[in-house]
Design an enzyme around this catalytic site. Sequence first.
Site, PDB file in Angstrom:
ATOM      1  N   TYR A 144       0.857  -1.189   0.000  1.00 51.38           N
ATOM      2  CA  TYR A 144       0.000   0.000   0.000  1.00 51.38           C
ATOM      3  C   TYR A 144       0.887   1.231   0.000  1.00 51.38           C
ATOM      4  O   TYR A 144       1.870   1.291   0.741  1.00 51.38           O
ATOM      5  CB  TYR A 144      -0.895   0.005   1.238  1.00 51.38           C
ATOM      6  CG  TYR A 144      -1.752   1.240   1.413  1.00 51.38           C
ATOM      7  CD1 TYR A 144      -1.493   2.141   2.468  1.00 51.38           C
ATOM      8  CD2 TYR A 144      -2.797   1.540   0.559  1.00 51.38           C
ATOM      9  CE1 TYR A 144      -2.278   3.277   2.638  1.00 51.38           C
ATOM     10  CE2 TYR A 144      -3.583   2.674   0.734  1.00 51.38           C
ATOM     11  CZ  TYR A 144      -3.314   3.542   1.769  1.00 51.38           C
ATOM     12  OH  TYR A 144      -4.087   4.673   1.937  1.00 51.38           O
ATOM     13  N   ASP A 239       9.400   2.975  -0.861  1.00 59.14           N
ATOM     14  CA  ASP A 239       8.378   3.660  -0.065  1.00 59.14           C
ATOM     15  C   ASP A 239       8.686   3.349   1.406  1.00 59.14           C
ATOM     16  O   ASP A 239       8.345   2.280   1.909  1.00 59.14           O
ATOM     17  CB  ASP A 239       6.976   3.178  -0.449  1.00 59.14           C
ATOM     18  CG  ASP A 239       5.911   3.829   0.424  1.00 59.14           C
ATOM     19  OD1 ASP A 239       4.712   3.630   0.150  1.00 59.14           O
ATOM     20  OD2 ASP A 239       6.277   4.529   1.389  1.00 59.14           O
ATOM     21  N   LYS A 267       5.040   9.559   8.528  1.00 57.81           N
ATOM     22  CA  LYS A 267       4.982   9.044   9.891  1.00 57.81           C
ATOM     23  C   LYS A 267       6.093   9.571  10.808  1.00 57.81           C
ATOM     24  O   LYS A 267       6.045  10.719  11.234  1.00 57.81           O
ATOM     25  CB  LYS A 267       4.940   7.509   9.847  1.00 57.81           C
ATOM     26  CG  LYS A 267       3.693   6.990   9.079  1.00 57.81           C
ATOM     27  CD  LYS A 267       3.647   5.502   9.037  1.00 57.81           C
ATOM     28  CE  LYS A 267       2.605   4.996   8.048  1.00 57.81           C
ATOM     29  NZ  LYS A 267       1.233   5.020   8.580  1.00 57.81           N
TER      30      LYS A 267
END
Length: 423
Positions: A144, A239, A267
């Site tokens: 994802y 990623d 994050k």
Amino acid sequence: MKEEKSKELFEEAKKWMPGGVNSPVRAYGSVGRVPRFISSAKGSKIVDADGNEYIDYVCSWGPGILGHAYPSVIEAVQKACSDGLSFGAPTEKEVVLAKLIHELIPAMEMMRLVSSGTEAVMSAIRAARGFTGRDKIIKFKGCYHGHSDGLLVKAGSAALTTAVPDSAGVPADYTRNTLVAYYNDETSVEKLFEANKGQIAAVVIEPVAANMGVVLPKEGFLSFLRKITEDNGALLIFDEVITGFRLGTGGASGYYGIRPDLITLGKIVGGGMPIGAYGGRREIMEMVSPLGLVYQAGTLSGNPIATTAGIETLTALKNHPEIYEELEQKGKRLEEAMKETWRGKATVNRIGSLMSVFFTNEEVTDYESAVKADTKRYADYFSYMLDKGIYLAPSQFEAMFISAAHSTGDIERTCEAVSGYHF
Ligand code: KE4
């Protein structure tokens, strides 16, 4: 366990926000309990609207590696707030954060700060396409990368099939340049390059997958991707929205010693405030406006409050590298307790403080093996742990995060709860 207040808030929230939440996983859809509305958090603990306290292993899905409300972060953010929240102009803090990111992740020679992981990955792919002049990208089933249209796909029936949207509202046209390979399956990647010679701009991957549960790259897989992209004039995008500063201050590129062309962050880089970043080779990033022809912009990009939180978080990690060895020991202890208790009935995948338990007796090395896990068993386990005051990801296909604030007592209490869960 009291949950009246969360229940009341959930009913009210459902009138105003789809599913009563601002991000789907928070609705507890696959675990069937009343989602906890959180009122505060400190260190390893979160407290819900009914006053229940939990040991938190979601850590805001990763940002909370230092623990919640880390003193130096809070202090710096409070001070920054009194200087104003947003200027829409460059600030010194953006320079400080960019230099700190480069110091910790040298592959990020030049970067752009944005406001989310989705924005970071979406922009990195645009930069890759702008730099190579090619349209197609390869992603991996089960990975994802945020909710930008071209990445909301699942594989077609065979690796060579182009992707089909897995969200309503995404025109098929938007995903025809997205090819889907299979994690840890080099042949699936080779076939796509063979069938799309000279057309692939980039391969984007979670170097450690954490969105199908945690799935580690098999030995040599990442270096295989590094080589096949180089051999085909394509870019390699890591990623690292989850792995960045999670596996170590150098993230996955540092941990595995692989230098991708672009890296995306989120994050931890914002310490819990809304930040993403993408960057890498200077010549690629110099394609980005206003320098180059790849357009990308953002009102709150590099926001002074968010960059303050990011600077303080990364500085704490840089100054306390011992945190990572401590996180390794905590994760190892939890892994051992799980394997001992559920021998032969569960698989634990872990790297440092990032881990998942799958209720299956098979190895989990990709999406196909991950989805064989018993999600009903996971839901029951989640509920049992919630009632024990232990807050886990409300989905089998997410990860468990440990923070520097998790004490030995927290870890032992969790191991005790694990050892009491029999089926
Ligand atoms: P955000 O847009 O949610 O900041 O980041 C998107 C993203 C990009 N890349 C990776 C590897 C990610 O894991 C994410 C987002 N992670 C999810 C947790 N699996 C965020 C939680 C949520 O969606 O609520």
